[in-house]
Scaffold this motif. Structure first.
Motif, short mmCIF file in Angstrom:
data_model
loop_
_atom_site.label_atom_id
_atom_site.label_comp_id
_atom_site.label_asym_id
_atom_site.label_seq_id
_atom_site.Cartn_x
_atom_site.Cartn_y
_atom_site.Cartn_z
N VAL A 537 0.86 -1.17 0.00
CA VAL A 537 0.00 0.00 0.00
C VAL A 537 0.90 1.22 0.00
CG1 VAL A 537 -1.83 1.26 1.17
CG2 VAL A 537 -1.82 -1.24 1.23
N SER A 538 0.82 2.03 -1.08
CA SER A 538 1.66 3.22 -1.19
C SER A 538 0.85 4.35 -1.82
CB SER A 538 2.90 2.89 -2.04
OG SER A 538 3.78 4.02 -2.07
N LYS A 546 -2.58 6.44 3.19
CA LYS A 546 -2.16 5.09 2.83
C LYS A 546 -2.06 4.20 4.07
CE LYS A 546 2.78 6.12 2.99
NZ LYS A 546 2.91 5.40 4.26
N SER A 547 -1.55 4.72 5.20
CA SER A 547 -1.43 3.92 6.42
C SER A 547 -2.80 3.57 6.96
CB SER A 547 -0.62 4.68 7.47
OG SER A 547 0.68 4.95 7.00
N ALA A 550 -4.13 0.93 4.69
CA ALA A 550 -3.49 -0.37 4.94
C ALA A 550 -4.09 -1.03 6.18
CB ALA A 550 -2.00 -0.19 5.12
N LEU A 566 0.30 -7.08 9.13
CA LEU A 566 0.51 -5.71 8.67
C LEU A 566 1.95 -5.33 8.98
CD1 LEU A 566 -0.54 -3.02 7.56
CD2 LEU A 566 -1.29 -2.44 9.88
N ASP A 568 4.80 -2.50 8.86
CA ASP A 568 5.08 -1.07 8.73
C ASP A 568 6.49 -0.94 8.16
OD1 ASP A 568 5.32 1.62 8.82
OD2 ASP A 568 4.82 1.84 10.95
N ASP A 646 2.69 -1.59 4.59
CA ASP A 646 2.52 -0.14 4.55
C ASP A 646 3.85 0.47 4.14
OD1 ASP A 646 1.68 2.46 4.80
OD2 ASP A 646 1.94 2.51 6.99
#
Length: 735
Positions: A537-538, A546-547, A550, A566, A568, A646
Motif C-alpha cells: 500500500v503506497s 495510505k497507512s 493499509a 501488517l 510497517d 505499509d
C-alpha cells in the motif's frame, strides 16, 4: 508479473493495462497525460460543489459591486421621438414621371438612408447650434473657448443619440440620453426639427443646382438659336428666297412655300379648268351639234309647224267633200307648200348659227389651254431652279427649328424645376414628440443587480474551472479511471479523527467500514489467482491516507477470518507503534539470524498482527535494497494468509520502489482533491518500472456523494495530517 501502469501509445495518450481492465470490468479509454478527457456536465457539477464558496463569493462581490455602481452612477434620462418617413414623389423630368409607377423610389432604401442621415454628425451639429449648447454651462461647462465647447456639445449630442432602424414600415424611432430631463426632451425634439429642416435645405439646394445648370444651358442654346436665325435670314436675302409657309416648328419645307410655287399651283389649277372647258367645247362641237341644232330649229319653226298642221288638218277634212283639183283644195295645198318652204329655210338658218357658235367656243377654250400650258412650263423651270437654291436654306431652317425646340424645352424644364424647388411638404414628419422623462433611464438597479449576479456567477465559474485545471488533482472515481487509467477499487469518505476512525473500523456496519469492504471485495478479483498473497500500500506523497487504508484493509480481511500481517515498512516516518521499539523490521534487516516471528505482535483486532518498523535507521534504502527483505517476506507469507505492507510514498524516495519489486502487487492510494495528476502519473510510472502489478487505486478523503452512503457527513484525515502513531494493543489472552 503483470503491470497495469499507464503506458504511452506514441500519440501523447496513456493506455490502461489490459489485465486490470479485464479483471475489474473497466472500459479501456485513452487517457491524456495532462489528465482528464474534458469538461462534462458531471465534472462541472463536481467543480461547482468543490468551489462553491469561491463561486458564492464572486456572486456576492458582483451584487455588491452592482449596488455600489448604481449608487455612484449619475442618473441619465431618456426621451423618445417617433418620426414618419415618406419617400418623395416630386419628379423633374417627364420620362421619370412616366416611369415612376413602375420603378418608383425604394421605400426601404430611402428609410435606411434617412436613418443614416439622422445619425450623422451634421444633424448633431445643427441641433447644437440651434440650441446654442456651446453656451449652456449645465451641458458643456465653462472650460475652453466657444469652438471647443461647441465641439464638446456636438460630441455629447452624437453620443447621446440612439437611432432604431425599423425592420418594416416607415417609422423611425430614436432616443436621446442626457443627465437632465429638460435637456433630454429639448434636445430630442430639436434633433427632429433640425432633421426636417436639413431635409428641406438639401431639397432646395438640389433644385438650385438644377436651376443653375439649366440657366447655363438655356443661355448657350439661346446664343445658338440667334446665330442660326441670322444665318438663315442672310442666306434668304442673298438668294432672293421668300418663304410664305406657316413657319410651324417641325414642318417639312416644300415648293409651295415660295412665290413661284404658289403661282405654279394657281396656274396648274387654271390649266386644269381650261383643259376641262376645252374638252367640253370640243365634245359639244363634235358630238353634241346635232342635238343642240335640232332643239334650236324646233324652237324657231314651231309657229310655222303649227300653222302647217292646221292647214293640213283642214285640207284633209275638205278632201272628203272636194276633189284635189278643187280651187279651195288647190289654195290650201299651195299654202301648205309655202309653209314647208319657210320651215326648211328657218331650219337651215338655225342649224348654221348653232354650229358656228360651238366652233367659236371650242377654239377659244383651246387657245386658253395652250396659253396656260406655256405659263406652267415657264414656272416649272423657275420652281426647279428655286428648289436647287433652297437646299442650303432648308438646312439652315432645320437648324433654326431644332435650336428653337431645344430652347423651348429647356425653358419648360426650368419652370418645372422652379416649381419643384419651392418649399413643399417635407418627406419627414414628427409622429410623437419627446415628453419630459419622469424617472431616470440609468442606473437601473434591477438590471445592474442581474448583471452583477450574472457576471459574478460567470467569474466565479471561470475562476473555479481555472483553479480546477491549474491545480489538477484526482477528485472522483472517474478521475482515477480517466486521468490515471487505473481501476478505482473504492472511494473512502472523510472522518473526523483517529478515535472515530478506529471505532468506525470496529463497527462493520459503519460507512467507512463498508467502503473498505468494497475495496477488499475488489482486491479479491484483482489477479488471476484471486486475492494476492502480498500487497504493498503506497501513495504519491505522504498524508494521503495510505497507512489508514493499509490498516482498514488488513482489519477487513482479519474480520473475515483470514490471518493478516501488517508490516510497517516506512522506516523514515512509521505510522504504527508497538509496545516496544526493540523489535521490528529494522531489527530483522540488520540481524541475520533472528526469525521473523519474533518481531510480530498482536493487535486489538482479532487475526490481525503487526510487524512494526522498529528503530529509525540512518539508511532505510540501503537496508531495503538487500536480499534480506525478500527472505523476511518469504518467511511471513508462509505464516499468514495475507501480508499487507505499509510502504513509504513513491515520489522522492526509493523505498517504495524496492518494496514493490519484492512484493509484486501494489494498491495505490490517492487523496481526493490533493494529489496532483502529474505527480500520481509519475509515481505510477516509477512503480511500473519495478515490474510490480498495480491492482488499482483507492480514493481516500472523498467528498463525492456515493449514493446512499452519505459520505459528505464524515471527516477523514486527522491520522495522516498529524501523523499520529497508532498504538496496537494486543488481546489480554495473547501475552
Amino acid at each position: 508479473m503483470n503491470n497495469n501502469l499507464p503506458v504511452p501509445d506514441g500519440n501523447g495518450n496513456w493506455i490502461v493495462d489490459r489485465y486490470s481492465v479485464d479483471r475489474l470490468g473497466i472500459t479501456t479509454e485513452p487517457v491524456n497525460a495532462e489528465g482528464g478527457k474534458g469538461l462534462d456536465f458531471a465534472a462541472l457539477l463536481r467543480i461547482i460543489s468543490h468551489w462553491r464558496w469561491l463561486i458564492l463569493g464572486a456572486v456576492g462581490f458582483g451584487v455588491i459591486a452592482a449596488i455600489i455602481i448604481t449608487l455612484l452612477t449619475t442618473p441619465v434620462y431618456r426621451s423618445k421621438v417617433t418620426l414618419e418617413v415618406n419617400p418623395p414623389t416630386v419628379e423633374i423630368m417627364d420620362e421619370q414621371e412616366r416611369d415612376r409607377s413602375s420603378t418608383g423610389v425604394n421605400s426601404w432604401d430611402y428609410v435606411a438612408t434617412q436613418v443614416g442621415l439622422l445619425s450623422s454628425r451634421s444633424i448633431a451639429e445643427r441641433a447644437a447650434q440651434d440650441l446654442n449648447l456651446a453656451n449652456n454651462k449645465d451641458y458643456v461647462g465653462t472650460e475652453g473657448d466657444t469652438s471647443t465647447r461647441l465641439k464638446t456639445a456636438i460630441d455629447k449630442v452624437s453620443s447621446g443619440l440612439n437611432v432604431e432602424a425599423p425592420e418594416d414600415g416607415q417609422l423611425i424611432k430614436y432616443t436621446f440620453d442626457a443627465e437632465s430631463p429638460q435637456l433630454s426632451a429639448t434636445i430630442a425634439n430639436q434633433i427632429a426639427e433640425s432633421f426636417i429642416n436639413s431635409n428641406l435645405q438639401r431639397r432646395y439646394e438640389a433644385s438650385a443646382y438644377a436651376r443653375n445648370f439649366l440657366e447655363k444651358q438655356i443661355a448657350k442654346t439661346r446664343g445658338d438659336l440667334e446665330k442660326s436665325e441670322r444665318q438663315l435670314v442672310a442666306y434668304a436675302q442673298a438668294q432672293g428666297i421668300i418663304n410664305t409657309g406657316s413657319g410651324d416648328a417641325g414642318s417639312s419645307p416644300t415648293d409651295a412655300n415660295s412665290i413661284q410655287g404658289e403661282s405654279l399651283i394657281a396656274l396648274n389649277k387654271a390649266l386644269a379648268d381650261a383643259t376641262a372647258r376645252r374638252v367640253a367645247a370640243e365634245g359639244a362641237y363634235r358630238s353634241g351639234v346635232a342635238v343642240g341644232a335640232t332643239a334650236d330649229v324646233t324652237a324657231s319653226t314651231q309657229v310655222l309647224r303649227q300653222s302647217r298642221a292646221t292647214l293640213e288638218s283642214e285640207y284633209q277634212d275638205k278632201r272628203t267633200l272636194m276633189k284635189p283639183d278643187h280651187p279651195d283644195m288647190l289654195s290650201l295645198r299651195s299654202r301648205i307648200d309655202e309653209l314647208d318652204r319657210q320651215i326648211v329655210r328657218e331650219t337651215s338658218q338655225a342649224s348654221s348659227g348653232r354650229t358656228n357658235t360651238l366652233l367659236a367656243e371650242y377654239r377659244g377654250a383651246l387657245a386658253a389651254e395652250r396659253a396656260l400650258q406655256g405659263r406652267v412650263g415657264a414656272l416649272k423651270g423657275s420652281v426647279l431652279d428655286l428648289r436647287g437654291r433652297s437646299i442650303q436654306y432648308n438646312i439652315l431652317q432645320r437648324e433654326v427649328d431644332t435650336n428653337r425646340s431645344l430652347y423651348d424645352a429647356l425653358l419648360q424644364r426650368y419652370k418645372e424645376v422652379g416649381v419643384a424647388g419651392g418649399v413643399g411638404t417635407s418627406p419627414v414628419s414628427i409622429v410623437d414628440r419627446a415628453d419630459l422623462p419622469s424617472s431616470p433611464y440609468k442606473p437601473n438597479l434591477l438590471l445592474n443587480l442581474l448583471a452583477g449576479l450574472g457576471l459574478g456567477l460567470a467569474a466565479g465559474l471561470a475562476s473555479a474551472i481555472a483553479l480546477e485545471y491549474l491545480y489538477d488533482t484526482i477528485k472522483t472515481r472517474d478521475d482515477v479511471r480517466q486521468k490515471l487509467g487505473l481501476a478505482c477499487l473504492g472511494a473512502i469518505p472523510k472522518t473526523s479523527g483517529q478515535d472515530s476512525f478506529i471505532e468506525e473500523l470496529k463497527d462493520p456496519r459503519s460507512i467507512v467500514s463498508e467502503a473498505y469492504s468494497a475495496v477488499v471485495a475488489s482486491l479479491r478479483f484483482s489477479t488471476d489467482e484471486g486475492l494476492p498473497k502480498t500487497l504493498i500500500v503506497s501513495s504519491t506523497r505522504s498524508g494521503e491516507g495510505k497507512s489508514s487504508s493499509a490498516l482498514a484493509v488488513a482489519q477487513n480481511f482479519a474480520r473475515r477470518g483470514a490471518s493478516v500481517l501488517l508490516i510497517d515498512s516506512d522506516l523514515r516516518k512509521p505510522a504504527f507503534k508497538a509496545a516496544s521499539d526493540k523489535i521490528g523490521l529494522t531489527r530483522l534487516l540488520t540481524g541475520e539470524d533472528e526469525p521473523a516471528r519474533s518481531h510480530i505482535v498482536a493487535t486489538q483486532f482479532s487475526d490481525l498482527w503487526l510487524m512494526p518498523s522498529g528503530p529509525l535507521p540512518p539508511n532505510p534504502a540501503d537496508l531495503l535494497s538487500t536480499s534480506r527483505f525478500h527472505e523476511i517476506l518469504s518467511e511471513v507469507t508462509s505464516l499468514f494468509d495475507i501480508v499487507i505492507i505499509d510502504a513509504p510514498p513513491v515520489v522522492g524516495l526509493a523505498d517504495a520502489l524496492l518494496l514493490a519489486s519484492v512484493a509484486g502487487h501494489v494498491m495505490f492510494v490517492v487523496e481526493s482533491g490533493k494529489t496532483r495528476t502529474k505527480a500520481a502519473i509519475e509515481a505510477l510510472r516509477m512503480l511500473g518500472g519495478t515490474g510490480a502489478h498495480i491492482l488499482g487505486a483507492t480514493l481516500t478523503k472523498s467528498a463525492e456523494d456515493m449514493g446512499g452512503y452519505g459520505y459528505k457527513a464524515y471527516g477523514y484525515g486527522a491520522l495522516d495530517r498529524k501523523r499520529t502513531e497508532i498504538l496496537m494493543i494486543p488481546h489480554e489472552t495473547d501475552s
